[in-house]
Design an enzyme around this catalytic site. Structure first.
Site, mmCIF file in Angstrom:
data_model
loop_
_atom_site.group_PDB
_atom_site.id
_atom_site.type_symbol
_atom_site.label_atom_id
_atom_site.label_comp_id
_atom_site.label_asym_id
_atom_site.label_seq_id
_atom_site.Cartn_x
_atom_site.Cartn_y
_atom_site.Cartn_z
ATOM 1 N N ASP A 108 0.821 -1.210 0.000
ATOM 2 C CA ASP A 108 0.000 0.000 0.000
ATOM 3 C C ASP A 108 0.858 1.265 0.000
ATOM 4 O OD1 ASP A 108 -2.864 0.953 2.111
ATOM 5 O OD2 ASP A 108 -2.360 1.341 0.012
ATOM 6 N N HIS A 132 2.679 3.111 -8.895
ATOM 7 C CA HIS A 132 2.496 1.672 -9.156
ATOM 8 C C HIS A 132 3.721 1.109 -9.879
ATOM 9 C CE1 HIS A 132 -1.489 2.120 -7.712
ATOM 10 N NE2 HIS A 132 -1.957 2.755 -8.772
ATOM 11 N N LEU A 159 10.769 -20.796 -3.525
ATOM 12 C CA LEU A 159 9.745 -19.888 -3.006
ATOM 13 C C LEU A 159 8.479 -19.949 -3.869
ATOM 14 C CD1 LEU A 159 9.036 -17.293 -1.186
ATOM 15 C CD2 LEU A 159 9.819 -15.992 -3.183
HETATM 16 C C1 LIG Z 1 -2.395 -5.555 -10.869
HETATM 17 C C2 LIG Z 1 -0.969 -5.533 -10.432
HETATM 18 C C3 LIG Z 1 -0.457 -4.390 -9.808
HETATM 19 C C4 LIG Z 1 0.868 -4.378 -9.432
HETATM 20 N N1 LIG Z 1 1.371 -3.268 -8.779
HETATM 21 C C5 LIG Z 1 2.777 -3.032 -8.499
HETATM 22 C C6 LIG Z 1 3.138 -3.377 -7.092
HETATM 23 C C7 LIG Z 1 2.516 -2.401 -6.104
HETATM 24 C C8 LIG Z 1 1.091 -2.661 -5.839
HETATM 25 C C9 LIG Z 1 0.091 -2.406 -6.886
HETATM 26 C C10 LIG Z 1 0.501 -2.215 -8.274
HETATM 27 N N2 LIG Z 1 1.625 -5.488 -9.694
HETATM 28 N N3 LIG Z 1 2.931 -5.757 -9.421
HETATM 29 C C11 LIG Z 1 3.173 -7.008 -9.834
HETATM 30 C C12 LIG Z 1 2.032 -7.565 -10.369
HETATM 31 C C13 LIG Z 1 1.874 -8.936 -10.869
HETATM 32 C C14 LIG Z 1 0.661 -9.585 -10.767
HETATM 33 C C15 LIG Z 1 0.526 -10.889 -11.180
HETATM 34 C C16 LIG Z 1 1.627 -11.530 -11.702
HETATM 35 F F1 LIG Z 1 1.537 -12.838 -12.093
HETATM 36 C C17 LIG Z 1 2.851 -10.898 -11.811
HETATM 37 C C18 LIG Z 1 2.983 -9.596 -11.396
HETATM 38 C C19 LIG Z 1 1.057 -6.588 -10.280
HETATM 39 N N4 LIG Z 1 -0.226 -6.630 -10.661
#
Ligand SMILES: Cc1cc(N2CCCCCC2)n2ncc(-c3ccc(F)cc3)c2n1
Length: 255
Positions: A35, A52, A146
């Site tokens: 967050d 993000h 992991l």
């Molecule tokens: C929607 C969303 C948002 C998202 N943020 C970046 C990290 C901060 C929090 C919100 C935004 N991240 N960061 C990695 C993924 C992801 C998701 C699935 C996957 F298999 C591989 C990577 C991701 N997905």
């Protein structure tokens, strides 16, 4: 009890002695509510999506350290069912992050024997997002290091309602004796069916709430809250959280 919900400022390096040598009482499953990305961007006069993007870059450091320390499962709350209410441009950007992250990191994760999992509802997710995640899950399913579990379009109450519906269907069809319904059975009907419950929950940005995240699974989890915004979260902060966990387990473990 108040102590368990108190803020933890990052102590200086000398006070934080969880490192690669002090592996006693390392949590096996760490869950993170990542967050503070929007606030990080706002503080810098940047668009929310910059937060993000920066937040995504933090993941690698934490995944690498978790894998090095022998943590078994790292669950990252990337997108909640409530996040669809955000502006369309932000949601569209967020829905591209999984493929953006995986296009760069998947080869390295495979190399590091990391197993990628996904928990959430695929309804409403764009096909390009689903395909990127499914490819990563398939390509890492035999890895034994992991488990990197991304919570995407995930909502705990929906998860619990779905479990109850499926259990009820089994009971109505005569395949399940209602008297056999217990904690273990309910857990098996959740998206985390094969995973142990989190031992430690980390939430960044100073918010002290669960936000519809793993409500059943967090029943006995240690919580660690920090004011640090996710894009500023470092290995040091992660080690501080693990150190606090170790101290708590040492203090309360034997009682
Ligand atoms: C929607 C969303 C948002 C998202 N943020 C970046 C990290 C901060 C929090 C919100 C935004 N991240 N960061 C990695 C993924 C992801 C998701 C699935 C996957 F298999 C591989 C990577 C991701 N997905």
């Amino acid at each position: 009890m108040l102590e368990k919900f108190s803020y933890w400022k990052v102590k200086s390096k000398k006070e934080n002695n969880t490192d690669n040598n002090n592996l006693e009482n390392i949590p096996k499953h760490v869950a993170v509510i990542m967050d503070g990305n929007g606030r990080w961007a706002k503080k810098r006069g940047l668009p929310r999506i910059a937060g993000h993007r920066e937040g995504m870059n933090v993941i690698n450091k934490i995944v690498k350290k978790a894998n090095q320390l022998g943590i078994e499962v790292l669950t990252l709350y990337a997108f909640s069912t409530e996040n669809w209410k955000r502006p369309k441009n932000e949601v569209d950007f967020l829905m591209r992050l999984p493929e953006r992250y995986l296009s760069v990191e998947l080869p390295k994760l495979i190399e590091e024997n990391v197993q990628i999992r996904f928990m959430g509802c695929t309804n409403n997710l764009p096909n390009h997002t689903i395909q990127a995640i499914e490819k990563a899950v398939e390509q890492t399913k035999c890895n034994t290091g992991l488990i990197l579990n991304f919570a995407l379009n995930y909502g705990s109450r929906d998860e619990i309602v779905s479990a109850i519906q499926n259990i009820a269907k089994e009971a109505v069809s005569g395949n399940l004796d209602p008297n056999s319904i217990n904690h273990e059975l309910v857990s098996k009907y959740l998206m985390t069916e094969e995973l142990r419950d989190p031992d430690l929950l980390i939430r960044t940005s100073g918010e002290i709430r669960l936000s519809n995240f793993m409500l059943w699974q967090l029943a006995y989890t240690e919580f660690w809250f920090t004011d640090v915004l996710w894009p500023d979260f470092s290995e040091e902060h992660f080690l501080e959280a693990l150190h606090v966990y170790q101290q708590r387990i040492r203090r309360f473990g034997g009682i």
